[in-house]
Every structure is written in structure tokens, then in C-alpha cells.
Enzyme design. Structure first.
Site, PDB file in Angstrom:
ATOM      1  N   LYS A  28      58.996   1.653  -7.558  1.00 40.46           N
ATOM      2  CA  LYS A  28      60.464   1.639  -7.600  1.00 40.46           C
ATOM      3  C   LYS A  28      61.026   2.822  -8.370  1.00 40.46           C
ATOM      4  CE  LYS A  28      61.576  -3.080  -6.517  1.00 40.46           C
ATOM      5  NZ  LYS A  28      62.339  -4.271  -6.784  1.00 40.46           N
ATOM      6  N   LYS A  65      56.217  -2.329   2.637  1.00 42.72           N
ATOM      7  CA  LYS A  65      56.709  -3.708   2.600  1.00 42.72           C
ATOM      8  C   LYS A  65      58.140  -3.763   3.147  1.00 42.72           C
ATOM      9  CE  LYS A  65      58.474  -5.292  -1.563  1.00 42.72           C
ATOM     10  NZ  LYS A  65      58.954  -6.384  -2.367  1.00 42.72           N
ATOM     11  N   LYS A 112      64.669  -5.046   0.795  1.00 43.91           N
ATOM     12  CA  LYS A 112      66.140  -4.986   0.839  1.00 43.91           C
ATOM     13  C   LYS A 112      66.636  -3.565   0.648  1.00 43.91           C
ATOM     14  CE  LYS A 112      66.556  -9.210  -1.865  1.00 43.91           C
ATOM     15  NZ  LYS A 112      65.851  -9.140  -3.132  1.00 43.91           N
TER      16      LYS A 112
HETATM   17  N1  AQP Z   1      58.169  -8.051   2.419  1.00 42.29           N
HETATM   18  C1  AQP Z   1      57.933  -9.173   1.775  1.00 42.29           C
HETATM   19  N2  AQP Z   1      56.993 -10.021   2.221  1.00 42.29           N
HETATM   20  C2  AQP Z   1      56.735 -11.190   1.577  1.00 42.29           C
HETATM   21  N3  AQP Z   1      57.414 -11.591   0.484  1.00 42.29           N
HETATM   22  C3  AQP Z   1      58.374 -10.773   0.015  1.00 42.29           C
HETATM   23  N4  AQP Z   1      59.215 -10.867  -1.012  1.00 42.29           N
HETATM   24  C4  AQP Z   1      60.005  -9.771  -1.067  1.00 42.29           C
HETATM   25  N5  AQP Z   1      59.697  -8.943  -0.065  1.00 42.29           N
HETATM   26  C5  AQP Z   1      58.687  -9.534   0.618  1.00 42.29           C
HETATM   27  C6  AQP Z   1      59.257 -12.005  -1.925  1.00 42.29           C
HETATM   28  O1  AQP Z   1      60.587 -12.469  -1.994  1.00 42.29           O
HETATM   29  C7  AQP Z   1      60.817 -13.009  -3.294  1.00 42.29           C
HETATM   30  C8  AQP Z   1      62.092 -12.455  -3.842  1.00 42.29           C
HETATM   31  O2  AQP Z   1      61.992 -11.057  -3.985  1.00 42.29           O
HETATM   32  P1  AQP Z   1      63.033 -10.316  -4.910  1.00 42.29           P
HETATM   33  O3  AQP Z   1      64.375 -10.420  -4.364  1.00 42.29           O
HETATM   34  O4  AQP Z   1      62.926 -10.834  -6.279  1.00 42.29           O
HETATM   35  O5  AQP Z   1      62.610  -8.820  -5.003  1.00 42.29           O
HETATM   36  P2  AQP Z   1      61.572  -7.893  -4.349  1.00 42.29           P
HETATM   37  O6  AQP Z   1      60.210  -8.504  -4.341  1.00 42.29           O
HETATM   38  O7  AQP Z   1      61.675  -6.603  -5.024  1.00 42.29           O
HETATM   39  O8  AQP Z   1      62.118  -7.841  -2.856  1.00 42.29           O
HETATM   40  P3  AQP Z   1      62.678  -6.648  -2.043  1.00 42.29           P
HETATM   41  O9  AQP Z   1      63.232  -7.145  -0.779  1.00 42.29           O
HETATM   42  O10 AQP Z   1      61.636  -5.588  -1.923  1.00 42.29           O
HETATM   43  O11 AQP Z   1      63.882  -6.140  -2.886  1.00 42.29           O
HETATM   44  P4  AQP Z   1      64.209  -4.709  -3.403  1.00 42.29           P
HETATM   45  O12 AQP Z   1      64.217  -3.816  -2.222  1.00 42.29           O
HETATM   46  O13 AQP Z   1      65.563  -4.874  -4.036  1.00 42.29           O
HETATM   47  O14 AQP Z   1      63.131  -4.374  -4.373  1.00 42.29           O
HETATM   48  C9  AQP Z   1      59.599 -12.654  -4.158  1.00 42.29           C
HETATM   49  O15 AQP Z   1      58.780 -13.805  -4.286  1.00 42.29           O
HETATM   50  C10 AQP Z   1      58.904 -11.612  -3.358  1.00 42.29           C
HETATM   51  O16 AQP Z   1      57.498 -11.645  -3.565  1.00 42.29           O
END
Ligand code: AQP
Length: 333
Positions: A114, A198, A201
Site C-alpha cells: 500500500k 487482488k 477497492k
Molecule cells: N480480493 C479479495 N479477496 C478476498 N477477500 C478480500 N478482502 C478484501 N479484498 C479481498 C477481505 O475483505 C475484508 C475487508 O477488507 P477491508 O475493507 O478491510 O480492506 P482490504 O483488505 O484492504 O480490502 P481492499 O478492497 O483491498 O481495500 P483497499 O483497496 O481500500 O485496500 C477483509 O477480511 C479482507 O481480507
């Protein structure tokens, strides 16, 4: 054994299929067992580790809450609240931050991903994010934490932090060492544009993900444009190690339809990609569109959503305050 479940989702907008299949779907399943005590948190303190617009953040907090409810979480069965409403999370993070070691945090791959190349400009909050996550979990004596595979390393760190606190303060088993609950298959849903990244968002391309609020035409269009390769649809015996995009699409189909990968491969063996993609779109429309519709409906009543968070925060605060007070006593405050 009765399980105490804790997990969270950041209110950073664009809740997507990865969040749903990797985490929220599992939250709902765990809630259905009456023996489990489930606590689900909209982790707004985590979201400000990268810059957020205050008004959008408030709205995203409601949207994430609406996504929880639309997916099947029930505030009568689970505690649903937003993290910033319970101040023990921030206090706990400070105490645990003083127990954690720099070396442990330096190994966290999510920070490296990140923060990107310019680590110096990343916020201190982004660096210590996993310590706050440990506080979230440990304050509630959670025994199990359902997360996507990307959070596995943070969970391992949380276990180390709990053990070190217990050792440092001579308080065996005071902080409960939690177990991760990660789906065995397809725990990491990948981008529709690159099977090695992955689904996320924050990916600048909206076509890299299926958002829970996408409409029918957008879902069809995104799946049509999803990257595949020039080889034919794989059969049951084909190894997909070198075909990450194809594996990802089959994995999405498998998770959504509750069929195993071999069954899905057999069903589509010998067919062409366009026919598989049509079927996948139909399945997504069947499973995701109703959730998106409910989210939009729920968002029309902001007071209702705010009220659910407020009531949830009162319940969470009762539990967390007890634990943080005991923690402070052990530290010598
Ligand atoms: N691609 C994914 N596949 C499976 N699980 C996922 N999670 C996120 N992306 C995937 C799971 O969703 C839960 C919440 O995630 P989060 O909102 O706390 O943040 P994150 O993991 O950082 O998700 P993003 O979408 O990648 O957000 P950004 O882009 O803002 O960093 C967690 O249990 C995560 O494992």
C-alpha cells in the site's frame, strides 16, 4: 465450542465481490449458528490511514453498514457498530503498540504494497494499522476471525502481540490468542484485469472488480471484458497454475454456486469462453444484484442505519470497556 467472532470491513467505498466472497458471506454463515457470538465492525479508524474526504467517509460508513445488512447480517443476532464510536480501540492500540516490535511490523507485506515506492510519504497510521487490528480483536476475546487470505499475516501478528502482552505482564491467557477463519478455496479473489493482483477497492480501474452495487448491464460488460487467454476452456484434469485469470473466473463461479472447482471445470469443458462468461454473468446477477438493490434501498433511510450503529456501539462499548480497564490495571495505570 462456542465461538466469539470478530471481524471488520473498512468504509472505503466500492465494496466488491472480493470483500463479499472473502469475508462478508462467511460472516453471515457464522451468524447462523446460535452458539456463536458475532461482532462485526465498520473499521473507520483503519480507513483514515489513507486520506479520506470527511463527508464521503460518513456516507461510506453507512454504505458498508447497508452492505452488511443487505448480505444477511442481523443487528438482533450480531453486534454491528463503527469502530470510532468505541474509544477503547484507540486506547488498546496504543498499549499494544508499546508491546509490538518494529521488526515485526516491518515485515508486513500489506504496508509494503500500500505504501508503494514512496514509503517516506505513507502515514504512520498505515504502518501501525495491524496493531489497531490486534486491539480490535483482542478487546473482545475473539476466538475466531473470519478474513480474506490477504489478512492472514496481520492475524499472525495479532497472535504474537497477544502472547507478548501476556508474557510481559505475567498474565497468562489474559489476551486470548485468536484463530483465523480463512476459506479453504478462493480466499483471495483477484482483479478481473490481472489475475496476479487482488481485487481491491482502491484499484483505479472500475473494470478490475464487480462492485456490490453494480447494475445488470455493468456486470455483463465487466465479465465480457474480463481478461482470459487464448487457450480453450480447461477440463477437469488441466492445471491452471499458469492461467491465473481463468482460475479466478472459475473460482468466482465455484464460490458463488457452492460447487467445487472440478465440478465447474467439468460443466464447462469443451464449451467456449463466451458461453462460460454468459453463465457467470447470470450467476452474478442472481446472487449480487439483489444485495445491491437492498443496499440502495437501505441507504434511503440514513437515520435507521445510524441508529443500528449507535445501538451496536453501546453493546460493543460495554464489552470493550471491561477489557481495557483490566488491561490498564495490568499495565500499572
Ligand atoms: N480480493 C479479495 N479477496 C478476498 N477477500 C478480500 N478482502 C478484501 N479484498 C479481498 C477481505 O475483505 C475484508 C475487508 O477488507 P477491508 O475493507 O478491510 O480492506 P482490504 O483488505 O484492504 O480490502 P481492499 O478492497 O483491498 O481495500 P483497499 O483497496 O481500500 O485496500 C477483509 O477480511 C479482507 O481480507
Amino acid at each position: 465450542m462456542n465461538k466469539k467472532i470478530f471481524s471488520g470491513v473498512q468504509p472505503t467505498g466500492n465494496l466488491h465481490l472480493g470483500n463479499y466472497l472473502g469475508a462478508i458471506k462467511n460472516f453471515v454463515q457464522l451468524q447462523s449458528d446460535k452458539k456463536n457470538q458475532c461482532i462485526y465492525c465498520v473499521v473507520d479508524l483503519h480507513s483514515i490511514t489513507v486520506k479520506q474526504d470527511p463527508r464521503t467517509l460518513k456516507q461510506n460508513t453507512r454504505e458498508t453498514t447497508a452492505a452488511f445488512l443487505a448480505s444477511g447480517l442481523d443487528p438482533e443476532k450480531s453486534i454491528i457498530f463503527n469502530q470510532s464510536a468505541v474509544s477503547s480501540h484507540a486506547e488498546g492500540a496504543w498499549i499494544l503498540g508499546c508491546v509490538s516490535r518494529m521488526g515485526w511490523l516491518s515485515r508486513m507485506t500489506q504496508f509494503k504494497e500500500k505504501a508503494g515506492k514512496d514509503k517516506e510519504k505513507a502515514s504512520v497510521g498505515l504502518y501501525v494499522y495491524p496493531v489497531l487490528m490486534a486491539a480490535d480483536i483482542l478487546l473482545y476475546d475473539a476466538t475466531h476471525v473470519p478474513v480474506g487470505e490477504d489478512q492472514k499475516q496481520h492475524l499472525e501478528l495479532c497472535r504474537d502481540i497477544a502472547q507478548k502482552f501476556n508474557n510481559d505482564f505475567n498474565s497468562r491467557n489474559f489476551l486470548k490468542v485468536p484463530e483465523p477463519l480463512i476459506q479453504k478455496e478462493f480466499a483471495r479473489i483477484m482483479s478481473l484485469k490481472n489475475g496476479l493482483n487482488k481485487m481491491s477497492k482502491s484499484d483505479p480501474s472500475d473494470f478490475s472488480r464487480i462492485n456490490l452495487t453494480d447494475d445488470k448491464d455493468l456486470i455483463i460488460n465487466k465479465i465480457k471484458k474480463a481478461k482470459t487467454d487464448t487457450l480453450p476452456m480447461p477440463g477437469k484434469k488441466d492445471n491452471l497454475e499458469k492461467r491465473p485469470e481463468v482460475l479466478n473466473l472459475l473460482g468466482i463461479y465455484s464460490s458463488l454456486s457452492n460447487q467445487n472447482l472440478d465440478e465447474v471445470k467439468s460443466n464447462f469443458e469443451g464449451k467456449n469462453f463466451s458461453s462460460f462468461k454468459e453463465n457467470l454473468s447470470e450467476l452474478l446477477i442472481d446472487k449480487i444484484l439483489p444485495i445491491g438493490k437492498k443496499i440502495k434501498d437501505l441507504l434511503k433511510d440514513e437515520k435507521h442505519l445510524d441508529n443500528i450503529l449507535k445501538k451496536g456501539a453501546e453493546k460493543a462499548d460495554n464489552l470493550a470497556t471491561k477489557k481495557i480497564n483490566e488491561m490498564k490495571k495490568l499495565v500499572g495505570f
